[in-house]
Design a protein around this motif. Structure first.
Motif, PDB file in Angstrom:
ATOM      1  N   GLU A 133      45.820  45.736  46.878  1.00  0.00           N
ATOM      2  CA  GLU A 133      46.765  44.849  47.569  1.00  0.00           C
ATOM      3  C   GLU A 133      48.327  45.302  47.021  1.00  0.00           C
ATOM      4  O   GLU A 133      49.036  45.151  47.732  1.00  0.00           O
ATOM      5  CB  GLU A 133      46.501  43.554  46.834  1.00  0.00           C
ATOM      6  CG  GLU A 133      45.267  42.785  47.507  1.00  0.00           C
ATOM      7  CD  GLU A 133      45.279  42.782  49.000  1.00  0.00           C
ATOM      8  OE1 GLU A 133      46.643  42.332  49.511  1.00  0.00           O
ATOM      9  OE2 GLU A 133      44.462  42.996  49.966  1.00  0.00           O
ATOM     10  N   LYS A 134      48.390  45.787  45.840  1.00  0.00           N
ATOM     11  CA  LYS A 134      49.687  46.371  45.373  1.00  0.00           C
ATOM     12  C   LYS A 134      50.029  47.594  46.163  1.00  0.00           C
ATOM     13  O   LYS A 134      51.119  47.603  46.571  1.00  0.00           O
ATOM     14  CB  LYS A 134      49.689  46.826  43.762  1.00  0.00           C
ATOM     15  CG  LYS A 134      49.306  45.422  42.932  1.00  0.00           C
ATOM     16  CD  LYS A 134      49.089  46.256  41.370  1.00  0.00           C
ATOM     17  CE  LYS A 134      48.827  44.890  40.339  1.00  0.00           C
ATOM     18  NZ  LYS A 134      48.486  45.707  39.103  1.00  0.00           N
TER      19      LYS A 134
ATOM     20  N   HIS B  75      40.420  46.248  43.874  1.00  0.00           N
ATOM     21  CA  HIS B  75      41.118  45.148  45.145  1.00  0.00           C
ATOM     22  C   HIS B  75      42.554  44.854  44.467  1.00  0.00           C
ATOM     23  O   HIS B  75      43.214  44.904  45.473  1.00  0.00           O
ATOM     24  CB  HIS B  75      39.879  44.212  45.101  1.00  0.00           C
ATOM     25  CG  HIS B  75      38.817  44.859  45.878  1.00  0.00           C
ATOM     26  ND1 HIS B  75      38.857  45.521  47.196  1.00  0.00           N
ATOM     27  CD2 HIS B  75      37.427  44.602  45.535  1.00  0.00           C
ATOM     28  CE1 HIS B  75      37.593  45.633  47.558  1.00  0.00           C
ATOM     29  NE2 HIS B  75      36.726  45.158  46.632  1.00  0.00           N
ATOM     30  N   ASN B  76      42.590  44.475  43.413  1.00  0.00           N
ATOM     31  CA  ASN B  76      43.891  44.231  42.852  1.00  0.00           C
ATOM     32  C   ASN B  76      45.016  45.246  43.276  1.00  0.00           C
ATOM     33  O   ASN B  76      46.061  44.905  43.875  1.00  0.00           O
ATOM     34  CB  ASN B  76      44.043  43.700  41.426  1.00  0.00           C
ATOM     35  CG  ASN B  76      43.387  42.395  41.301  1.00  0.00           C
ATOM     36  OD1 ASN B  76      43.048  41.607  42.135  1.00  0.00           O
ATOM     37  ND2 ASN B  76      42.862  42.203  40.071  1.00  0.00           N
ATOM     38  N   ASP B  77      44.519  46.601  42.866  1.00  0.00           N
ATOM     39  CA  ASP B  77      45.490  47.474  42.902  1.00  0.00           C
ATOM     40  C   ASP B  77      45.685  47.891  44.480  1.00  0.00           C
ATOM     41  O   ASP B  77      46.587  48.330  44.853  1.00  0.00           O
ATOM     42  CB  ASP B  77      44.893  48.984  42.248  1.00  0.00           C
ATOM     43  CG  ASP B  77      45.106  48.582  40.873  1.00  0.00           C
ATOM     44  OD1 ASP B  77      46.183  48.192  40.479  1.00  0.00           O
ATOM     45  OD2 ASP B  77      44.317  49.242  39.999  1.00  0.00           O
TER      46      ASP B  77
ATOM     47  N   LYS C 291      37.095  44.555  40.921  1.00  0.00           N
ATOM     48  CA  LYS C 291      37.887  43.626  40.678  1.00  0.00           C
ATOM     49  C   LYS C 291      39.637  44.465  40.564  1.00  0.00           C
ATOM     50  O   LYS C 291      40.395  44.156  41.055  1.00  0.00           O
ATOM     51  CB  LYS C 291      37.967  42.495  39.927  1.00  0.00           C
ATOM     52  CG  LYS C 291      38.966  41.635  39.718  1.00  0.00           C
ATOM     53  CD  LYS C 291      38.545  40.617  38.325  1.00  0.00           C
ATOM     54  CE  LYS C 291      39.695  39.410  38.440  1.00  0.00           C
ATOM     55  NZ  LYS C 291      39.315  38.611  37.326  1.00  0.00           N
ATOM     56  N   ASN C 292      39.540  45.564  39.712  1.00  0.00           N
ATOM     57  CA  ASN C 292      40.677  46.102  39.506  1.00  0.00           C
ATOM     58  C   ASN C 292      40.892  46.909  40.691  1.00  0.00           C
ATOM     59  O   ASN C 292      42.267  46.974  41.122  1.00  0.00           O
ATOM     60  CB  ASN C 292      40.668  46.984  38.277  1.00  0.00           C
ATOM     61  CG  ASN C 292      40.419  46.444  36.808  1.00  0.00           C
ATOM     62  OD1 ASN C 292      40.772  45.239  36.880  1.00  0.00           O
ATOM     63  ND2 ASN C 292      39.802  46.860  36.025  1.00  0.00           N
TER      64      ASN C 292
END
Length: 309
Positions: free
Chosen positions: A37-38, A33-35, A30-31
């Motif tokens: 996107e950033k 994939h969020n990063d 999860k972390n």
């Protein structure tokens, strides 16, 4: 020893396919994939700042403030500052003020919209000395109407910012159309294998490097030709011709913007002058002639895992 997993993302941005690989534990999905996107946002942000193909980009907006200091974003200021340093180090052989020349030689079509960017500027000569920086203001002043070209700066800069944003993971590889940065280890806890494209046989590498914690960038005359004159490619001297001493030049450097700009600068300088410059800067390079003869800086061999000639 805990298992590591590779998480990947690809995107179309800055005129190329950008591939990102992050190495992390399986419970980090999860972390990661969020990063990722950033990081995608970082590339889009740099493109919106530095693209001369978009009339509303920040770099093109400098034309509206010609002759006076214009406050700019930290990203644009840093790219300009570094480009001017490379221009100074090469006595102007590398020059970021060739944007108007690049337009006129046919390198002016947006990769997504197919729109042709044609700026109505005179053909009067410009040089990097026509750009003044005001560090205390974070401002840039164009002494003449000119277009800054960051084709050999922006991708490397974006890669550097992206790698920093992912620096707490076990390993990272970013490939922005030949601008590569590797950090840490791959999912097998080994050094990264990075191929140098064969300049003639495009489906295989000419050499493979075994590396980590470095940027690798290759510039070559085989990638893009002018639609107006095929004797011109996208690497050009300030006075309008294209060099032909080399067909490919790869630089290994501590960060992406340095490898990106110096691979282009080295291509322009030719092998002997480029080798001298790279060794003064303590970075390594591999130069390939049209006859596929290979020249190297003194310590480049330490990075080479194998040649595939």
């Amino acid at each position: 020893m805990s298992k590591l997993q590779a998480y990947t993302k690809s995107m179309l941005c800055m005129g190329t396919i950008i591939s990102i690989k992050v190495i992390a534990s399986p419970n980090s999905e999860k972390n990661v994939h969020n990063d990722l996107e950033k990081v995608s946002t970082i590339f889009r942000q740099v493109e919106s700042i530095a693209s001369r193909f978009s009339p509303d980009s920040e770099v093109m907006s400098l034309l509206e403030k010609n002759g006076k200091p214009a406050r700019v974003s930290p990203f644009l200021f840093e790219m300009t500052r570094f480009a001017l340093q490379i221009a100074e180090a090469t006595d102007g052989v590398y020059d970021p003020t060739i944007g108007n020349q690049m337009e006129k030689s046919g390198f002016n079509r947006h990769y997504l919209t197919n729109r042709i960017q044609q700026t109505a500027l005179s053909t009067s000569p410009t040089t990097y000395k026509d750009v003044i920086l005001y560090p205390e203001l974070g401002a840039i002043q164009l002494q003449k109407p000119l277009i800054l070209d960051f084709g050999s700066i922006a991708k490397g800069f974006a890669v550097d910012v992206a790698v920093k944003a992912l620096s707490f993971y076990e390993g990272v590889m970013i490939d922005a159309g030949g601008d590569v940065f590797v950090r840490g280890r791959n999912e097998r806890r080994e050094l990264w294998k990075v191929g140098i494209k064969h300049p003639i046989e495009k489906d295989r590498p000419l050499a493979v490097l075994n590396v980590t914690d470095v940027a690798i960038c290759t510039s070559g005359s085989y990638e893009r030709k002018s639609a107006h004159d095929t004797s011109f490619h996208h690497i050009q001297f300030p006075k309008g011709s294209s060099p032909n001493e080399l067909i490919s030049c790869t630089v290994v450097a501590p960060f992406g913007m340095m490898a990106d700009s110096l691979s282009t600068a080295s291509f322009l300088l030719g092998y002997k002058k480029a080798k001298k410059l790279l060794q003064e800067l303590q970075v390594e390079g591999l130069f390939i002639t049209p006859s596929l003869h290979i020249y190297k800086t003194d310590r480049m061999e330490a990075y080479v895992d194998e040649y595939k000639l």
